[in-house]
Design an enzyme around this catalytic site. Structure first.
Site, PDB file in Angstrom:
ATOM      1  N   CYS A 162      18.199  -5.100  51.382  1.00 57.06           N
ATOM      2  CA  CYS A 162      18.832  -6.005  52.344  1.00 57.06           C
ATOM      3  C   CYS A 162      18.480  -7.454  52.021  1.00 57.06           C
ATOM      4  O   CYS A 162      19.344  -8.343  52.036  1.00 57.06           O
ATOM      5  CB  CYS A 162      18.364  -5.673  53.762  1.00 57.06           C
ATOM      6  SG  CYS A 162      18.599  -3.967  54.268  1.00 57.06           S
ATOM      7  N   THR A 200       7.822  -2.002  50.505  1.00 58.39           N
ATOM      8  CA  THR A 200       9.106  -2.488  49.992  1.00 58.39           C
ATOM      9  C   THR A 200      10.237  -2.236  50.988  1.00 58.39           C
ATOM     10  O   THR A 200      11.406  -2.213  50.611  1.00 58.39           O
ATOM     11  CB  THR A 200       9.434  -1.792  48.659  1.00 58.39           C
ATOM     12  OG1 THR A 200       9.419  -0.365  48.845  1.00 58.39           O
ATOM     13  CG2 THR A 200       8.426  -2.171  47.578  1.00 58.39           C
ATOM     14  N   THR A 234      13.883  -4.286  50.963  1.00 56.65           N
ATOM     15  CA  THR A 234      14.078  -5.112  49.764  1.00 56.65           C
ATOM     16  C   THR A 234      15.556  -5.243  49.391  1.00 56.65           C
ATOM     17  O   THR A 234      15.995  -6.319  48.978  1.00 56.65           O
ATOM     18  CB  THR A 234      13.299  -4.530  48.563  1.00 56.65           C
ATOM     19  OG1 THR A 234      13.612  -3.136  48.424  1.00 56.65           O
ATOM     20  CG2 THR A 234      11.809  -4.678  48.763  1.00 56.65           C
TER      21      THR A 234
END
Length: 266
Positions: free
Chosen positions: A209, A204, A207
């Site tokens: 951003c 992840t 994520t």
């Protein structure tokens, strides 16, 4: 074509920061531009070091973009110091771009601090009033709101407190909770929930951003805020579902799954 600017840190491993933002913009069919405020040496396991860009060069990057190319939306990520915050706000006040999405980045995925949490009040006082949408995750919302979040009711209260700093919309992301991946959008009156299935993966990286950049891209494309969040959530969920097992730590999301899977349209 719409044009979207990201103001953020650079991730040399390509999973977060400027690199994730530009990939997200491209996946949404908008033209991406970037102002780098800090160079971050990181990979899927750790942050090795950071070097902030001088406020003078940040201002010059902003000038270079705004004096030449129309900006339809702005995504703001990592702002590592008060001087950087003051520089960015000064330029935004002068340029007055629309659709500013602030992702209040404080801590990297591996726990490395990208902003001194003592600067949270400075961020709230200086930057939040100029954002159209603020997208904290739960740890960030806890710092900004000055409270612990352990329930849906806590998320709602934190959203109210953050909204008090001035942004028209606050999106508290619930990905750090153990139940469904539910995010709360608050506009000062309504509490709107956006829910997606929780995907069991460690990959992840980037994520936050990606999600905030997708919201900015959708706003630039003319979507109303509710639709922009809905479509951005669907996009980031897809990117997590098909995340890449790169490196030895938390791998990045797959920004171009559809393109890589189906190829270019001929």
């Amino acid at each position: 074509m719409k044009h979207v600017l990201t103001i953020a840190g650079s991730d040399c491993s390509g999973g977060a920061g400027i690199q994730a933002d530009l990939k997200t913009f491209a996946a949404h069919g908008v033209y991406g531009m970037s102002v780098i405020v800090s160079v971050v040496a990181e990979n899927t396991q750790r942050v090795i070091g950071t070097q902030d860009v001088s406020p003078k060069l940040i201002a010059e990057q902003l000038q270079a973009v705004f004096e030449d190319i129309r900006v339809d939306a702005v995504k703001i990520g990592m702002l590592p110091s008060r001087l950087v915050m003051e520089t960015v706000v000064r330029e935004l006040k002068e340029r007055k771009p629309r659709n500013i999405v602030l992702d209040p980045v404080m801590i990297a995925k591996n726990g490395f601090p990208l902003m001194d949490c003592r600067l949270a009040r400075t961020l709230a006082d200086l930057v939040l009033p100029y954002a159209d949408v603020v997208t904290p995750n739960i740890p960030e919302a806890e710092v900004l709101a000055g409270m612990r979040i352990s329930s849906i009711e806590d998320m709602q209260e934190a959203a109210r407190k953050i909204h008090g700093y001035g942004p028209p919309y606050v999106l508290v992301k619930g990905g750090h909770r153990c139940d469904a991946a539910a995010d709360l959008l608050y506009d000062g009156n309504r509490m709107l929930w956006f829910t997606a299935k929780r995907i069991d993966t460690k990959n992840t990286h980037g994520t936050g951003c990606t999600f905030s950049s997708a919201i900015a891209a959708n706003l630039a494309l003319g979507r109303p805020i509710e639709k922009a969040v809905e479509e951005a959530k669907a996009y980031v969920t897809m990117a997590i579902e098909h995340a890449l097992s790169l490196g030895k730590g938390c791998g990045p999301t797959h920004h171009f799954y559809d393109l890589y899977n189906n190829g270019l349209t001929r």
